[in-house]
Design a protein around this motif. Sequence first.
Motif, PDB file in Angstrom:
ATOM      1  N   THR A 171       0.835  -1.199   0.000  1.00  0.00           N
ATOM      2  CA  THR A 171       0.000   0.000   0.000  1.00  0.00           C
ATOM      3  C   THR A 171       0.868   1.247   0.000  1.00  0.00           C
ATOM      4  N   VAL A 172       0.326   2.332  -0.557  1.00  0.00           N
ATOM      5  CA  VAL A 172       0.987   3.631  -0.618  1.00  0.00           C
ATOM      6  C   VAL A 172       0.125   4.646   0.125  1.00  0.00           C
ATOM      7  N   ALA A 173       0.749   5.436   0.993  1.00  0.00           N
ATOM      8  CA  ALA A 173       0.055   6.498   1.711  1.00  0.00           C
ATOM      9  C   ALA A 173       0.558   7.844   1.211  1.00  0.00           C
ATOM     10  N   VAL A 174      -0.357   8.671   0.704  1.00  0.00           N
ATOM     11  CA  VAL A 174      -0.016  10.009   0.223  1.00  0.00           C
ATOM     12  C   VAL A 174      -0.397  11.010   1.310  1.00  0.00           C
ATOM     13  N   LEU A 175       0.584  11.744   1.804  1.00  0.00           N
ATOM     14  CA  LEU A 175       0.357  12.623   2.953  1.00  0.00           C
ATOM     15  C   LEU A 175       0.037  14.053   2.531  1.00  0.00           C
ATOM     16  N   GLY A 176      -0.725  14.722   3.377  1.00  0.00           N
ATOM     17  CA  GLY A 176      -1.011  16.139   3.196  1.00  0.00           C
ATOM     18  C   GLY A 176      -0.122  17.000   4.056  1.00  0.00           C
ATOM     19  N   THR A 177       0.956  16.424   4.559  1.00  0.00           N
ATOM     20  CA  THR A 177       1.972  17.122   5.346  1.00  0.00           C
ATOM     21  C   THR A 177       3.341  16.683   4.837  1.00  0.00           C
ATOM     22  N   GLY A 178       4.405  17.292   5.366  1.00  0.00           N
ATOM     23  CA  GLY A 178       5.733  16.802   5.060  1.00  0.00           C
ATOM     24  C   GLY A 178       5.965  15.459   5.729  1.00  0.00           C
ATOM     25  N   LEU A 179       6.890  14.680   5.204  1.00  0.00           N
ATOM     26  CA  LEU A 179       7.119  13.337   5.742  1.00  0.00           C
ATOM     27  C   LEU A 179       7.704  13.345   7.152  1.00  0.00           C
ATOM     28  N   PRO A 210       3.882  21.401   8.325  1.00  0.00           N
ATOM     29  CA  PRO A 210       2.906  20.899   9.292  1.00  0.00           C
ATOM     30  C   PRO A 210       1.528  20.751   8.655  1.00  0.00           C
ATOM     31  N   PRO A 211       0.568  20.193   9.400  1.00  0.00           N
ATOM     32  CA  PRO A 211      -0.800  20.089   8.856  1.00  0.00           C
ATOM     33  C   PRO A 211      -1.392  21.467   8.573  1.00  0.00           C
ATOM     34  N   GLN A 212      -1.878  21.661   7.367  1.00  0.00           N
ATOM     35  CA  GLN A 212      -2.551  22.896   6.958  1.00  0.00           C
ATOM     36  C   GLN A 212      -3.761  22.507   6.129  1.00  0.00           C
ATOM     37  N   ALA A 213      -4.904  23.082   6.436  1.00  0.00           N
ATOM     38  CA  ALA A 213      -6.159  22.654   5.817  1.00  0.00           C
ATOM     39  C   ALA A 213      -6.092  22.681   4.287  1.00  0.00           C
ATOM     40  N   ALA A 214      -5.446  23.693   3.725  1.00  0.00           N
ATOM     41  CA  ALA A 214      -5.426  23.829   2.265  1.00  0.00           C
ATOM     42  C   ALA A 214      -4.639  22.726   1.580  1.00  0.00           C
ATOM     43  N   ASN A 215      -3.740  22.070   2.290  1.00  0.00           N
ATOM     44  CA  ASN A 215      -2.876  21.070   1.658  1.00  0.00           C
ATOM     45  C   ASN A 215      -3.542  19.718   1.459  1.00  0.00           C
ATOM     46  N   PHE A 216      -4.648  19.459   2.179  1.00  0.00           N
ATOM     47  CA  PHE A 216      -5.265  18.135   2.054  1.00  0.00           C
ATOM     48  C   PHE A 216      -6.052  17.980   0.756  1.00  0.00           C
ATOM     49  N   PRO A 217      -6.843  18.978   0.341  1.00  0.00           N
ATOM     50  CA  PRO A 217      -7.447  18.865  -0.999  1.00  0.00           C
ATOM     51  C   PRO A 217      -6.382  18.809  -2.098  1.00  0.00           C
ATOM     52  N   ARG A 218      -5.296  19.545  -1.911  1.00  0.00           N
ATOM     53  CA  ARG A 218      -4.187  19.523  -2.873  1.00  0.00           C
ATOM     54  C   ARG A 218      -3.577  18.121  -2.942  1.00  0.00           C
ATOM     55  N   ALA A 235     -19.046   8.054   2.324  1.00  0.00           N
ATOM     56  CA  ALA A 235     -18.755   9.490   2.369  1.00  0.00           C
ATOM     57  C   ALA A 235     -20.048  10.284   2.395  1.00  0.00           C
ATOM     58  N   SER A 236     -20.028  11.371   3.142  1.00  0.00           N
ATOM     59  CA  SER A 236     -21.149  12.310   3.136  1.00  0.00           C
ATOM     60  C   SER A 236     -20.990  13.233   1.932  1.00  0.00           C
ATOM     61  N   PRO A 237     -22.040  13.975   1.550  1.00  0.00           N
ATOM     62  CA  PRO A 237     -21.929  14.878   0.395  1.00  0.00           C
ATOM     63  C   PRO A 237     -20.872  15.959   0.566  1.00  0.00           C
ATOM     64  N   SER A 238     -20.487  16.278   1.814  1.00  0.00           N
ATOM     65  CA  SER A 238     -19.482  17.317   2.048  1.00  0.00           C
ATOM     66  C   SER A 238     -18.079  16.740   2.241  1.00  0.00           C
ATOM     67  N   SER A 239     -17.921  15.442   2.095  1.00  0.00           N
ATOM     68  CA  SER A 239     -16.638  14.786   2.346  1.00  0.00           C
ATOM     69  C   SER A 239     -15.581  15.179   1.317  1.00  0.00           C
ATOM     70  N   GLY A 240     -14.348  15.290   1.772  1.00  0.00           N
ATOM     71  CA  GLY A 240     -13.234  15.524   0.861  1.00  0.00           C
ATOM     72  C   GLY A 240     -13.030  14.386  -0.115  1.00  0.00           C
ATOM     73  N   SER A 241     -13.582  13.221   0.200  1.00  0.00           N
ATOM     74  CA  SER A 241     -13.466  12.075  -0.703  1.00  0.00           C
ATOM     75  C   SER A 241     -14.129  12.355  -2.045  1.00  0.00           C
ATOM     76  N   LEU A 242     -15.181  13.168  -2.024  1.00  0.00           N
ATOM     77  CA  LEU A 242     -15.845  13.506  -3.282  1.00  0.00           C
ATOM     78  C   LEU A 242     -14.954  14.398  -4.146  1.00  0.00           C
TER      79      LEU A 242
END
Length: 361
Positions: A171-179, A210-218, A235-242
């Motif tokens: 498996t591969v994990a793609v992070l929304g923060t630095g490693l 560090p964790p920053q909200a804008a980096n997770f959709p990116r 997922a809910s309709p507001s989920s980032g998964s969509l």
Amino acid sequence: MAALSPAELEARLRLHALPAIGPRRMSRLLEVFGSASAALSAPASAWRSLGLPAEAAEQRRSPSTRDSAASALAWLEQANHHLLCLHDSDYPALLAELTDAPPLLFVRGDPALLERPQIAMVGSRRASKPGLQSAEAFARCLAQSGFVVTSGLALGIDGAAHRGALAGGRTVAVLGTGLQCLYPQRHAGLADDIVAAGGALVSELPLDCPPQAANFPRRNRLISGLSLGVLVVEASPSSGSLITARLAAEQGREVWALPGSIHHPGAHGCHQLIREGAQLVESVAHILESLQGWQMPLASVEEVASATDHPLLALLRAAPASSESLALSSRQALPEVLAQLTELELDGLIAREGNLWLACR
């Protein structure tokens, strides 16, 4: 592309450390000046003529930028730490297709894994128990079928997908923060397990970001960009998964969604995707059938598809049931039923909740 010289590598890391320089701007700088070294030595007026912020031109020679590059170079000296540069031969080909492909990609683990066929799995951070079970079962079966399962290391469905994949493959994990700033910290052990099992952690962000909200959709565009398709489990309709699913569709990738109860809010996002054209899947066989050119030797489409017609599965699609009641309904001996249920579970078609078995939907 030939290996970068130490000076050019350090220059790229310095550019990458500038907050105002994202993927498109960095690619533009390399295109215009021919190298990161030349971009760093160009006059500020040349940067401004490209529409770059004045502060970026000023910060490129700052001590903090040099320190960030030096820290990254020290990190790269450690075992299992890698840096992939866009246009290099070892850069993942599918990801390179994106118009905003990251110029630099930090990898902890096996970078070669990023070139293998990947299926992304995403979903709610507050998933239900059946949703988590479905994610784990689907991921395990996909991994057993030869696919790498890619997700975002988040709580909920992501974590279940990684764990399921570890039980069947990689498996591969793609992070929304630095490693070096793993988030969530609760999954630090899971991250170590992924690397130890031959998987990989990936991020386009500076190591100390560090964790920053804008980096997770990116980050989501990388999850879909690395993969042949995206499976949304719950997922809910507001989920980032969509967001990930829509990015996948824009990138020309497959989009699959698991349906659920109309009374469960976590299913509404999946239902919305299905209405918008995502493929409804009830088993791994449906995913494999939609990827005709990517059938893997460990589990053929025919083997998994035949399991979808199994009489016990038909009973469980009608309603969850215990092993004993299934034995009565199917008029089979309990040991035979238990053996068949184990096979169906390994195929990712059913999951267990307490003393009940349920079909994965």
